[in-house]
Design a protein around this motif. Structure first.
Motif, PDB file in Angstrom:
ATOM      1  N   ARG A   1       0.829  -1.192   0.000  1.00  0.00           N
ATOM      2  CA  ARG A   1       0.000   0.000   0.000  1.00  0.00           C
ATOM      3  C   ARG A   1       0.869   1.250   0.000  1.00  0.00           C
ATOM      4  N   GLY A   2       0.227   2.385  -0.086  1.00  0.00           N
ATOM      5  CA  GLY A   2       0.937   3.659  -0.091  1.00  0.00           C
ATOM      6  C   GLY A   2       1.192   4.220   1.296  1.00  0.00           C
ATOM      7  N   MET A   3       0.689   3.538   2.322  1.00  0.00           N
ATOM      8  CA  MET A   3       0.862   3.995   3.702  1.00  0.00           C
ATOM      9  C   MET A   3       1.575   2.922   4.505  1.00  0.00           C
ATOM     10  N   LEU A   4       2.602   3.312   5.216  1.00  0.00           N
ATOM     11  CA  LEU A   4       3.363   2.369   6.034  1.00  0.00           C
ATOM     12  C   LEU A   4       2.469   1.664   7.050  1.00  0.00           C
ATOM     13  N   GLU A   5       1.533   2.400   7.643  1.00  0.00           N
ATOM     14  CA  GLU A   5       0.636   1.808   8.639  1.00  0.00           C
ATOM     15  C   GLU A   5      -0.152   0.642   8.046  1.00  0.00           C
ATOM     16  N   LEU A   6      -0.607   0.805   6.820  1.00  0.00           N
ATOM     17  CA  LEU A   6      -1.353  -0.270   6.167  1.00  0.00           C
ATOM     18  C   LEU A   6      -0.448  -1.433   5.791  1.00  0.00           C
ATOM     19  N   ASP A   7       0.774  -1.131   5.356  1.00  0.00           N
ATOM     20  CA  ASP A   7       1.728  -2.193   5.035  1.00  0.00           C
ATOM     21  C   ASP A   7       1.999  -3.074   6.252  1.00  0.00           C
ATOM     22  N   LYS A   8       1.981  -2.474   7.427  1.00  0.00           N
ATOM     23  CA  LYS A   8       2.258  -3.220   8.657  1.00  0.00           C
ATOM     24  C   LYS A   8       1.056  -4.035   9.128  1.00  0.00           C
ATOM     25  N   VAL A   9      -0.087  -3.845   8.493  1.00  0.00           N
ATOM     26  CA  VAL A   9      -1.289  -4.609   8.830  1.00  0.00           C
ATOM     27  C   VAL A   9      -1.585  -5.641   7.745  1.00  0.00           C
ATOM     28  N   ILE A  10      -1.677  -5.196   6.530  1.00  0.00           N
ATOM     29  CA  ILE A  10      -2.158  -6.051   5.446  1.00  0.00           C
ATOM     30  C   ILE A  10      -1.138  -7.118   5.040  1.00  0.00           C
ATOM     31  N   MET A  11       0.111  -6.742   4.872  1.00  0.00           N
ATOM     32  CA  MET A  11       1.110  -7.715   4.420  1.00  0.00           C
ATOM     33  C   MET A  11       1.335  -8.837   5.442  1.00  0.00           C
ATOM     34  N   PRO A  12       1.503  -8.523   6.729  1.00  0.00           N
ATOM     35  CA  PRO A  12       1.670  -9.627   7.681  1.00  0.00           C
ATOM     36  C   PRO A  12       0.468 -10.571   7.725  1.00  0.00           C
ATOM     37  N   PHE A  13      -0.733 -10.006   7.632  1.00  0.00           N
ATOM     38  CA  PHE A  13      -1.913 -10.864   7.624  1.00  0.00           C
ATOM     39  C   PHE A  13      -1.878 -11.785   6.406  1.00  0.00           C
ATOM     40  N   PHE A  14      -1.586 -11.223   5.260  1.00  0.00           N
ATOM     41  CA  PHE A  14      -1.518 -12.031   4.044  1.00  0.00           C
ATOM     42  C   PHE A  14      -0.484 -13.151   4.197  1.00  0.00           C
ATOM     43  N   GLN A  15       0.699 -12.808   4.649  1.00  0.00           N
ATOM     44  CA  GLN A  15       1.783 -13.782   4.742  1.00  0.00           C
ATOM     45  C   GLN A  15       1.501 -14.876   5.772  1.00  0.00           C
ATOM     46  N   GLN A  16       0.849 -14.524   6.850  1.00  0.00           N
ATOM     47  CA  GLN A  16       0.669 -15.475   7.946  1.00  0.00           C
ATOM     48  C   GLN A  16      -0.675 -16.208   7.928  1.00  0.00           C
ATOM     49  N   HIS A  17      -1.721 -15.610   7.337  1.00  0.00           N
ATOM     50  CA  HIS A  17      -3.051 -16.179   7.513  1.00  0.00           C
ATOM     51  C   HIS A  17      -3.854 -16.423   6.239  1.00  0.00           C
ATOM     52  N   PHE A  18      -3.462 -15.839   5.134  1.00  0.00           N
ATOM     53  CA  PHE A  18      -4.271 -15.960   3.914  1.00  0.00           C
ATOM     54  C   PHE A  18      -4.514 -17.403   3.513  1.00  0.00           C
ATOM     55  N   ASP A  19      -3.488 -18.221   3.525  1.00  0.00           N
ATOM     56  CA  ASP A  19      -3.620 -19.611   3.077  1.00  0.00           C
ATOM     57  C   ASP A  19      -4.623 -20.406   3.911  1.00  0.00           C
ATOM     58  N   ASP A  20      -4.838 -19.998   5.159  1.00  0.00           N
ATOM     59  CA  ASP A  20      -5.744 -20.722   6.047  1.00  0.00           C
ATOM     60  C   ASP A  20      -7.199 -20.277   5.925  1.00  0.00           C
ATOM     61  N   LEU A  21      -7.442 -19.215   5.189  1.00  0.00           N
ATOM     62  CA  LEU A  21      -8.803 -18.711   5.051  1.00  0.00           C
ATOM     63  C   LEU A  21      -9.630 -19.624   4.146  1.00  0.00           C
ATOM     64  N   PRO A  22     -10.915 -19.788   4.463  1.00  0.00           N
ATOM     65  CA  PRO A  22     -11.812 -20.473   3.520  1.00  0.00           C
ATOM     66  C   PRO A  22     -11.923 -19.644   2.234  1.00  0.00           C
ATOM     67  N   GLU A  23     -12.309 -20.274   1.162  1.00  0.00           N
ATOM     68  CA  GLU A  23     -12.369 -19.603  -0.140  1.00  0.00           C
ATOM     69  C   GLU A  23     -13.225 -18.339  -0.097  1.00  0.00           C
ATOM     70  N   LYS A  24     -14.365 -18.385   0.574  1.00  0.00           N
ATOM     71  CA  LYS A  24     -15.243 -17.212   0.630  1.00  0.00           C
ATOM     72  C   LYS A  24     -14.536 -16.030   1.308  1.00  0.00           C
ATOM     73  N   GLU A  25     -13.799 -16.307   2.376  1.00  0.00           N
ATOM     74  CA  GLU A  25     -13.078 -15.237   3.068  1.00  0.00           C
ATOM     75  C   GLU A  25     -11.892 -14.729   2.239  1.00  0.00           C
ATOM     76  N   LYS A  26     -11.291 -15.597   1.465  1.00  0.00           N
ATOM     77  CA  LYS A  26     -10.240 -15.146   0.546  1.00  0.00           C
ATOM     78  C   LYS A  26     -10.814 -14.147  -0.447  1.00  0.00           C
ATOM     79  N   ASP A  27     -12.011 -14.437  -0.934  1.00  0.00           N
ATOM     80  CA  ASP A  27     -12.668 -13.521  -1.869  1.00  0.00           C
ATOM     81  C   ASP A  27     -12.953 -12.167  -1.209  1.00  0.00           C
ATOM     82  N   VAL A  28     -13.357 -12.190   0.044  1.00  0.00           N
ATOM     83  CA  VAL A  28     -13.611 -10.938   0.772  1.00  0.00           C
ATOM     84  C   VAL A  28     -12.306 -10.176   0.956  1.00  0.00           C
ATOM     85  N   PHE A  29     -11.239 -10.880   1.273  1.00  0.00           N
ATOM     86  CA  PHE A  29      -9.930 -10.231   1.411  1.00  0.00           C
ATOM     87  C   PHE A  29      -9.529  -9.552   0.105  1.00  0.00           C
TER      88      PHE A  29
END
Length: 84
Positions: free
Chosen positions: A15-43
């Motif tokens: 993202r263009g904001m450091l604050e968002l990079d510190k939220v969105i990227m770690p979530f993606f790296q640590q939790h995205f693969d474990d999300l059900p398909e519907k929640e992946k679509d919401v993400f």
């Protein structure tokens, strides 16, 4: 093309904001693969939102316009211990 192209999603997490990079990227790296398909679509829908919207939602200054997005924001905040 794979619906969940990890390289594309990782790029969209930057993202263009450091604050968002510190939220969105770690979530993606640590939790995205474990999300059900519907929640992946919401993400993915969440990633399509503007930085200003995301900043407002993650840092409790506003609320996402629909229930699924609000739930995803809360889920991310809880997983990253941003809220109690």
């Amino acid at each position: 093309m794979d619906k969940y192209n990890k390289f594309r999603i990782e790029w969209d997490c930057r993202r263009g904001m450091l604050e968002l990079d510190k939220v969105i990227m770690p979530f993606f790296q640590q939790h995205f693969d474990d999300l059900p398909e519907k929640e992946k679509d919401v993400f993915l829908r969440l990633l399509a939102c503007s930085d200003l919207q995301l900043f407002s939602w993650f840092f409790n200054r506003g609320e996402a316009p629909d229930l699924e997005l609000r739930q995803m924001v809360t889920h991310i905040q809880e997983k990253l211990n941003l809220i109690n």
